[in-house]
Structures are given as structure tokens and as C-alpha cells.
Scaffold this motif. Structure first.
Motif, mmCIF file in Angstrom:
data_model
loop_
_atom_site.group_PDB
_atom_site.id
_atom_site.type_symbol
_atom_site.label_atom_id
_atom_site.label_comp_id
_atom_site.label_asym_id
_atom_site.label_seq_id
_atom_site.Cartn_x
_atom_site.Cartn_y
_atom_site.Cartn_z
ATOM 1 N N GLY A 1 0.816 -1.208 0.000
ATOM 2 C CA GLY A 1 0.000 0.000 0.000
ATOM 3 C C GLY A 1 0.848 1.255 0.000
ATOM 4 N N PHE A 2 1.669 1.431 1.051
ATOM 5 C CA PHE A 2 2.539 2.601 1.139
ATOM 6 C C PHE A 2 3.880 2.373 0.454
ATOM 7 N N MET A 3 4.174 1.120 0.134
ATOM 8 C CA MET A 3 5.421 0.785 -0.573
ATOM 9 C C MET A 3 5.318 -0.616 -1.149
ATOM 10 N N SER A 4 6.176 -0.907 -2.121
ATOM 11 C CA SER A 4 6.290 -2.255 -2.656
ATOM 12 C C SER A 4 7.758 -2.660 -2.615
ATOM 13 N N PHE A 5 8.006 -3.929 -2.437
ATOM 14 C CA PHE A 5 9.383 -4.401 -2.367
ATOM 15 C C PHE A 5 9.477 -5.823 -2.899
ATOM 16 N N GLN A 6 10.717 -6.231 -3.208
ATOM 17 C CA GLN A 6 10.980 -7.571 -3.711
ATOM 18 C C GLN A 6 11.486 -8.451 -2.567
#
Length: 384
Positions: A113-118
Motif C-alpha cells: 500500500g505505502f510501498m512495494s518491495f521484492q
């Protein structure tokens, strides 16, 4: 005997003394690499801090502070967290299979939601930590050749298969090679190493023909003959080679690279930033940057060799192996010596997730240096 060797454990535990034990020469070298990356991003953005150079420096500043903070953590804390970090990484990779965010045909990200990461980035450090902890309690004889090898093989295979399924061949390869490096450094028999190399050579053509996705197979074919499709699949490699060659010995000058400035060179601020550097600063500039990378790797390996604990040695060496593989694979990719697999040049390329992973890894290495005299015991007595 150095003065640091004469310090008592109680004195070393004091915060101010821990700061003095950090390898500040190493830290300066990291700053120079990140600064060089920002310099190149400023150039290719038309002498502007936006959209790459400014955020790059801001992220590095945050990650640098995080590295220093992690360096102060006792190495026994890393030991205790090794399996939990690895387990968390596996759970996140499984979560990607069910809830992952798909971009450009690949499902590699978790959107919070506030960020995406791998999540695959977590595993680059997690695999080194988990294998270091495993081998910390294994005898030298069992580490050479025994049924114990099945356990680390499974620990490596699980994340590699999950990441390859996303698909992300470059990251899967990095995790596999990092794991293999730790297993070899733990004392694996040369007979097994030789057999593994032969099996790999035999398996490569089979994988290319029957296992890889169509676009991955196309990358391999393009690597073998990029001129066959100069405006399509071979475009990246050919433009990179043009940029590398046109720079000559001294380069065209800062901000004067035609391939990057006129946008002929793709991904000029990320995967192919080394080609941008070569065009503007030539062979001499590339040699200096590679020498800086070599110095970082040498200092990190020296830190690993000084650790009193087997866990510290293997964990630091594993993190260093990951960084080294980043440099070698990206360098080979840019020069057309390896297929394009989307592996960036660490600290030089733009990208927050990779920078965060790299700097957390260096925080671990510096923790090993600061606490190099600390003995780590297995089991419940790990903090005794």
C-alpha cells in the motif's frame, strides 16, 4: 600485537570503542562508489539532481546510517536471527506466489500500500546468514563430504526455485551462487566441486532449450549473436558496446556521452550505468572504479578472515560473495560477455531495494569486524 588486540571484552563493548573498530576506510570507499553513481545520474539527467541523482544520494545516506547502526549489533545477535531471517524470506517468497504484484509479465513484488518491495532481496542476505549458522555447528569432516550436504542443498534450492518461478533468473542465479560460495568456503570436498561444475556444464544447454521461458531463451540467443536482431533483442548489448568502445582511453568528457545523452543507451542510469561511465570517462575511469570495487571486496574478505567465529567468517564471506557477483555479472553483461539478466552494478546503479540489501549486508560485515574477537557458540549457549 595491535592495541585493539589488547582491549578487554568489557572495553570493546562500549559504544565509543565500537565506533573506532568500524573500518572507516571501507566506509569511505562505499561513499566514493555511491558518489560516482550520483555523478553519472546527474550527467545523464541533463545536469539535474532529479529524477535520479538526488534520490540516490538521499537513499545512500539513510542506508549508510543503517549500516553503521547494524555494525554495532553484537555478532551473536546476527547468529540468533539467522534462521528467522531466512524463514521470513521464504514466507515472503511464498506470499509472492499468491499475492504478488505483477509488472511487465513478472510477479516479483509485494505491494504493502505505502510501498512495494521484492522479497527476493531479503534472501540474498538470509541465505548467507542461514548457511553460516548451519556450518557453524558442522564438523570439518562433515562439511567436506557427507549426507549433511543435502540440508544446505535444500536450503539453497527452495528460494532459488521460488525466485526462478517469478520469473527472475538474475536474482535466482545470485542466490544460488552465493549459497554455493558459502558451502565451498565451509570446506566442501574438491571432488564434489568438480562433479558439480561438470553437471552444471552439461545441464546448461538442457535448461536453455527446455526449462527457460521464451524471453529468457531469447536473451541467451541474443548474447550469442546480438547482430541477428540489432533493433530488437540485440539492441541493449549493441548500444552498450558502442558506448564502451566510443569512450576510448580517456572518455568523451563529463556530460558529453552521445549514447547516453541522446538516449540511445537503454537503462542508462540502472543496469547499464557502467557503459555510461565508460563513454564519458573511458577506460581510465572504468579502471579506477573497478579498482575501488576490488578494494571494497578485499577489505571485506580481510574482515572475514580476522573473525574468531566460524559463523562470522562464513557470513561475512557470503555477503562479500554476493557483492562480488553483482559486480562481475553486471560488468560481463554490459561488455557483452554474459546475457542481459537485469543485475545492477551495486551502489553505482539507481535502485533503492538493491542498495538497501547491499548496505544491510555490509552492516553485517562491519558487525563481524567490530566483534571479531567474540566467540559464538551453538545452541542455547549462543549468547554465553
Amino acid at each position: 600485537m595491535t592495541m585493539s588486540a589488547l582491549r578487554r571484552p568489557g572495553e570493546r563493548d562500549r559504544l565509543v570503542v565500537k565506533f573506532t573498530q568500524i573500518d572507516w576506510t571501507f566506509a569511505v570507499a562505499l561513499c566514493l562508489l555511491a558518489g560516482t553513481g550520483a555523478l553519472m545520474m546527474f550527467s545523464v539527467a541533463g545536469s539535474s539532481w532529479e529524477p535520479w541523482a538526488g534520490p540516490h544520494l538521499f537513499r545512500f545516506g539513510f542506508c549508510f546510517a543503517l549500516m553503521i547502526a547494524l555494525a554495532l549489533f553484537d555478532v551473536r545477535v546476527w547468529f540468533a536471527l539467522a534462521y528467522p531471517i531466512y524463514g521470513l524470506g521464504l514466507l515472503l517468497l511464498v506470499a509472492v506466489e499468491f499475492f504478488g504484484d505483477t509488472r511487465m509479465g513478472a510477479t516479483r513484488w509485494l505491494d504493502l500500500g505505502f510501498m512495494s518491495f521484492q522479497p527476493s532481496e531479503v534472501m540474498k542476505v538470509g541465505i548467507a546468514l542461514a548457511l553460516a549458522r548451519f556450518y557453524h555447528g558442522v564438523s570439518a569432516e562433515n562439511a567436506r563430504l557427507s549426507w549433511w550436504l543435502l540440508i544446505p542443498a535444500a536450503m539453497i534450492a527452495a528460494p532459488v526455485l521460488l525466485v526462478a518461478h517469478q520469473p527472475d533468473l538474475g536474482t535466482a542465479m545470485l542466490i544460488a551462487l552465493t549459497g554455493a560460495a558459502v558451502v565451498v568456503l565451509a570446506g566442501l570436498s574438491w571432488r564434489i566441486i568438480g562433479a558439480a561444475v561438470v553437471a552444471f556444464v552439461v545441464a546448461v544447454p538442457i535448461m536453455v532449450m527446455f526449462v527457460l521461458h521464451d524471453y529468457q531463451r531469447a536473451r541467451v540467443m541474443t548474447f550469442l549473436d546480438p547482430e541477428s536482431d540489432p533493433s530488437g533483442s540485440g539492441y541493449h548489448i549493441l548500444q552498450s558496446k558502442i558506448a564502451l568502445g566510443s569512450g576510448g582511453f580517456f572518455g568523451k568528457g563529463y556530460g558529453l556521452g552521445s549514447q547516453s545523452q541522446l538516449n540511445f543507451l537503454p537503462e542508462k542510469h540502472t543496469d547499464f550505468i557502467f557503459a555510461t561511465l565508460a563513454e564519458e570517462f573511458g577506460f581510465l575511469g572504468c579502471a579506477l572504479v573497478l579498482a575501488l570495487f576490488a578494494a571494497v571486496i578485499f577489505m571485506a574478505l580481510r574482515t572475514a578472515s580476522l573473525a574468531h567465529s566460524h559463523f562470522g567468517r562464513l557470513a561475512a564471506a557470503g555477503v562479500t560473495a554476493t557483492f562480488t557477483l553483482y559486480v562481475l555479472i553486471n560488468g560481463a553483461m554490459v561488455m557483452g560477455l554474459a546475457p542481459v539478466v537485469g543485475v545492477p552494478m551495486p551502489l553505482l546503479s539507481y535502485g533503492g531495494t538493491v542498495m538497501l540489501t547491499v548496505m544491510i549486508g555490509w552492516g553485517l560485515v562491519q558487525s563481524v569486524r567490530v566483534h571479531r574477537y567474540t566467540e559464538v557458540t551453538s545452541g542455547k549457549g549462543a549468547f554465553v
